[in-house]
Design an enzyme around this catalytic site. Structure first.
Site, mmCIF file in Angstrom:
data_model
loop_
_atom_site.group_PDB
_atom_site.id
_atom_site.type_symbol
_atom_site.label_atom_id
_atom_site.label_comp_id
_atom_site.label_asym_id
_atom_site.label_seq_id
_atom_site.Cartn_x
_atom_site.Cartn_y
_atom_site.Cartn_z
ATOM 1 N N LYS A 1 1.229 -1.342 0.321
ATOM 2 C CA LYS A 1 0.405 -0.467 0.241
ATOM 3 C C LYS A 1 0.846 1.336 -0.220
ATOM 4 O O LYS A 1 1.291 1.597 0.805
ATOM 5 C CB LYS A 1 -0.319 0.175 1.294
ATOM 6 C CG LYS A 1 -2.248 1.235 0.724
ATOM 7 C CD LYS A 1 -1.909 1.633 1.673
ATOM 8 C CE LYS A 1 -1.654 3.123 2.597
ATOM 9 N NZ LYS A 1 -1.709 4.206 1.849
ATOM 10 N N GLU B 1 9.736 1.296 10.836
ATOM 11 C CA GLU B 1 10.417 2.587 10.592
ATOM 12 C C GLU B 1 9.845 3.567 10.164
ATOM 13 O O GLU B 1 9.158 4.041 9.847
ATOM 14 C CB GLU B 1 10.990 1.847 9.352
ATOM 15 C CG GLU B 1 11.563 1.051 8.056
ATOM 16 C CD GLU B 1 13.034 0.765 9.838
ATOM 17 O OE1 GLU B 1 13.267 1.332 10.182
ATOM 18 O OE2 GLU B 1 13.642 -0.028 9.387
ATOM 19 N N CYS C 1 13.421 10.511 6.997
ATOM 20 C CA CYS C 1 13.764 9.945 8.722
ATOM 21 C C CYS C 1 14.905 10.519 9.216
ATOM 22 O O CYS C 1 14.873 10.414 10.297
ATOM 23 C CB CYS C 1 12.733 9.131 8.476
ATOM 24 S SG CYS C 1 14.154 8.141 7.655
ATOM 25 N N GLU D 1 9.702 16.048 15.433
ATOM 26 C CA GLU D 1 10.285 15.731 14.419
ATOM 27 C C GLU D 1 10.084 17.009 13.015
ATOM 28 O O GLU D 1 8.650 17.024 13.436
ATOM 29 C CB GLU D 1 10.139 14.322 13.441
ATOM 30 C CG GLU D 1 10.622 13.677 12.198
ATOM 31 C CD GLU D 1 10.505 12.749 11.259
ATOM 32 O OE1 GLU D 1 9.281 12.241 11.550
ATOM 33 O OE2 GLU D 1 11.400 11.960 11.015
HETATM 34 P P1 NAD Z 1 2.416 8.754 7.602
HETATM 35 O O1 NAD Z 1 2.272 7.444 8.618
HETATM 36 O O2 NAD Z 1 1.322 9.687 7.474
HETATM 37 O O3 NAD Z 1 1.850 7.449 6.561
HETATM 38 C C1 NAD Z 1 2.468 6.385 6.167
HETATM 39 C C2 NAD Z 1 1.913 5.252 5.222
HETATM 40 O O4 NAD Z 1 0.845 5.019 6.406
HETATM 41 C C3 NAD Z 1 0.928 5.903 4.609
HETATM 42 O O5 NAD Z 1 0.853 5.187 3.075
HETATM 43 C C4 NAD Z 1 -0.425 5.945 5.229
HETATM 44 O O6 NAD Z 1 -1.644 5.834 4.262
HETATM 45 C C5 NAD Z 1 -0.327 4.720 5.819
HETATM 46 N N1 NAD Z 1 -1.189 5.246 6.951
HETATM 47 C C6 NAD Z 1 -1.637 6.468 7.461
HETATM 48 N N2 NAD Z 1 -2.887 6.487 8.343
HETATM 49 C C7 NAD Z 1 -2.978 3.917 8.687
HETATM 50 C C8 NAD Z 1 -3.661 3.613 9.574
HETATM 51 N N3 NAD Z 1 -4.753 3.882 10.321
HETATM 52 N N4 NAD Z 1 -3.715 2.313 9.535
HETATM 53 C C9 NAD Z 1 -2.325 1.716 8.337
HETATM 54 N N5 NAD Z 1 -2.118 2.632 7.701
HETATM 55 C C10 NAD Z 1 -2.251 4.172 7.169
HETATM 56 O O7 NAD Z 1 3.660 9.020 7.153
HETATM 57 P P2 NAD Z 1 4.137 10.114 6.143
HETATM 58 O O8 NAD Z 1 3.369 11.166 5.748
HETATM 59 O O9 NAD Z 1 3.634 9.199 5.143
HETATM 60 O O10 NAD Z 1 5.398 9.880 6.253
HETATM 61 C C11 NAD Z 1 6.328 10.682 6.741
HETATM 62 C C12 NAD Z 1 6.877 9.688 7.810
HETATM 63 O O11 NAD Z 1 7.388 8.566 7.589
HETATM 64 C C13 NAD Z 1 7.773 10.678 9.400
HETATM 65 O O12 NAD Z 1 7.035 10.798 10.530
HETATM 66 C C14 NAD Z 1 9.421 9.937 8.348
HETATM 67 O O13 NAD Z 1 9.902 10.088 9.597
HETATM 68 C C15 NAD Z 1 8.702 8.787 8.603
HETATM 69 N N6 NAD Z 1 9.414 8.237 7.972
HETATM 70 C C16 NAD Z 1 10.518 7.172 8.868
HETATM 71 C C17 NAD Z 1 11.099 6.249 7.579
HETATM 72 C C18 NAD Z 1 11.960 5.483 8.255
HETATM 73 O O14 NAD Z 1 12.727 4.730 6.848
HETATM 74 N N7 NAD Z 1 12.613 5.465 9.423
HETATM 75 C C19 NAD Z 1 11.445 6.409 5.989
HETATM 76 C C20 NAD Z 1 10.907 7.687 5.852
HETATM 77 C C21 NAD Z 1 9.773 8.078 6.250
#
Ligand code: NAD
Length: 481
Positions: free
Chosen positions: A174, A249, A283, A384
């Protein structure tokens, strides 16, 4: 504008509800595609097909050399389509084309790496006390649900898909709602590479609908999630109901620690790239700059000059060094942090506003932003920001630097700059983090484990360590030998 359907069981199909969602170019505001918006019923269909491909298809029974060859075919197809994929990524994420091209190549590297690992990782024979021998097998887990963020869509997709397929699992991916395009294309390339239908399914949809349905689905055995800590927490709770395997992650607030004896010529450009890469939406961004007191003023003033020279512009232009943020929402969020920093008494040295000029009007651009006079209690030092904002914080002693760096709920990345290698190693060991670099701005390497401690996550991606998270160890005891 194109129309993009889901990819389930090798076929591009609309969502069963008929719903679609528009996907934009954040640098221009142009609509790029109208994408099928998966509901719970589409997730169910994808999971059932992935399960059939796992239990009844040829995939699991392919010998190691055949599976290796298919993943290598996919890597080759990614390389043959680098320009197309990089262009798509640039337009969908707003990142500079040079970064996008590197990322697409990294995705190909990742499939090559795990293709090569397939026939090199095995089990053990264990000299148990009973008369006989015990041995271990790495078994696939089953259907894995892979949930992606929007900042590095094709890279993070490959970090999850490649080890999952190497271990003979099948997957339902997804992508983030903002950035499904390169991941859908990757799914098509996998089919062209000969990976059987149903093994790799791609279902764009909203997090709280499609994402949650995937996490809750009883047939899914493992969830690998990359995204915010807030959603990661929710995913972990939902997955607990049927004891799914989970790797997370999540976010970070990493420290870049510069001691007075550091090589400025190397530390300065790295301090720029490690917080402005991908416009800070990384991240691993080293968004807290910890400077030893004697060099604080000089480092900050030289850094501010470098920040002002960063070329913002059209992400498709080869010279552009920093593109757009992903969305208006993210732009507002970052600007709110800038206001909060000012209100809490930090000094804004440069940036903090969108660049002037007609070419920036429709996108979500922000100048590289540097704050000084930051202390640990301020929001900008703790949370963050996920944008091009760096907070400079002075420190007195080595212990002081370690204490400041560890005063965070996160623990993902970081860097240490010093010519004293004993101190470098001492500090690296003392920092609570999953990865850290010494005299380098790069700590993520395909061949080495990557992941966080504390609220930055659970488990590891990359390296051979990732394979542990996509397989189950089975012990078999044979009596009498
Ligand atoms: P997000 O948590 O809003 O979304 C991530 C994913 O989760 C998306 O595909 C979203 O549709 C899905 N999602 C949202 N709500 C959900 C739910 N209730 N159940 C299941 N899935 C759900 O994050 P984002 O805004 O897409 O990305 C930014 C964040 O990701 C930042 O905090 C960043 O640090 C983190 N990030 C971490 C890494 C890592 O490797 N540690 C890498 C990239 C990004």
């Amino acid at each position: 504008m194109t129309r993009e359907n889901l990819l389930i069981d090798g076929k591009r199909t609309p969502a069963l509800s008929g719903q679609t969602a528009k996907v934009f170019n954040p640098a221009t505001g142009d609509i790029l595609a109208d994408v099928a918006d998966a509901g719970a019923e589409d997730i169910d269909s994808a999971v059932q097909r992935a399960h059939r491909a796992f239990t009844a298809g040829p995939w699991r029974n392919l010998n190691s050399r055949e599976r290796t060859r298919l993943l290598l075919n996919l890597a080759q197809l990614i390389r043959e389509n680098v320009e197309e994929l990089a262009n798509l990524e640039t337009r969908n994420v707003g990142k500079p084309i040079r970064e996008a091209r590197d990322e697409v190549n990294l995705a190909a590297d990742c499939f090559e790496y795990y293709a090569g690992a397939i026939n090199k990782v095995g089990g053990q024979t264990i000299p148990v006390a009973a008369p006989g021998v015990s041995m271990t097998f790495r078994e696939p887990i089953g259907v894995c649900g892979l949930i992606l963020p929007w900042n590095f869509p094709i890279v993070i997709a490959s970090w999850k898909i490649a080890p999952a397929l190497a271990m003979a699992n099948t997957v339902v991916v997804k992508p983030a709602e903002q950035t499904p395009l390169t991941v859908l294309r990757l799914g098509e390339l996998a089919l062209a590479a000969g990976i059987p239908a149903g093994v790799l399914n791609v279902v764009p949809g909203r997090g709280e609908v499609a994402g949650e349905a995937l996490v809750k689905h009883p047939v899914v055995r493992k969830i690998s999630f990359t995204g915010s800590t807030e959603v990661g927490r929710k995913v972990m709770k939902l997955a607990a109901d049927d004891i799914k395997r989970v790797t997370l992650e999540l976010g970070g607030k990493s420290a870049n620690i510069i001691f007075a004896d550091a090589d400025f010529d190397k530390a300065l450009p790295a301090a720029v790239s490690s917080v402005l890469g991908n416009a800070g939406q990384d991240c691993c961004a080293r968004s807290r700059l910890l400077l030893e007191k004697p060099i604080y003023d000089e480092f900050v003033s030289r850094l501010a000059e470098l920040f002002k020279q960063v070329r913002l512009g059209d992400p498709q232009n080869e010279d552009t060094e920093m593109g757009s943020l992903i969305s208006q929402k993210q732009h507002e969020r970052v600007l709110n942090y800038v206001e909060s920093g000012k209100n809490e008494g930090a000094s804004l040295v440069c940036g903090g506003e969108p660049p002037a000029g007609e070419e920036f009007k429709k996108g979500f651009f922000l100048k590289p932003t540097l704050f000084t006079d930051v202390h640990g209690e301020m929001c900008i030092a703790r949370e963050e920001i996920f944008g091009p904002v760096l907070c400079a914080i002075p420190f007195e002693t080595e212990d002081d630097a370690i204490a400041i760096a560890n005063k965070s709920t996160y623990g993902l990345s970081g860097a240490i700059w010093t010519k004293d290698i004993e101190r470098a190693l001492r500090v690296a060991r003392a920092i609570e983090t999953g990865v850290i670099s010494i005299n380098s701005g790069h700590s993520v390497h395909l061949e080495a484990p990557f992941g966080g401690v504390k609220q930055s996550g659970v488990g590891r991606e990359l390296g051979l360590a990732a394979l542990d998270h996509y397989s189950e160890l089975k012990s078999v005891f044979i009596a009498g030998c």
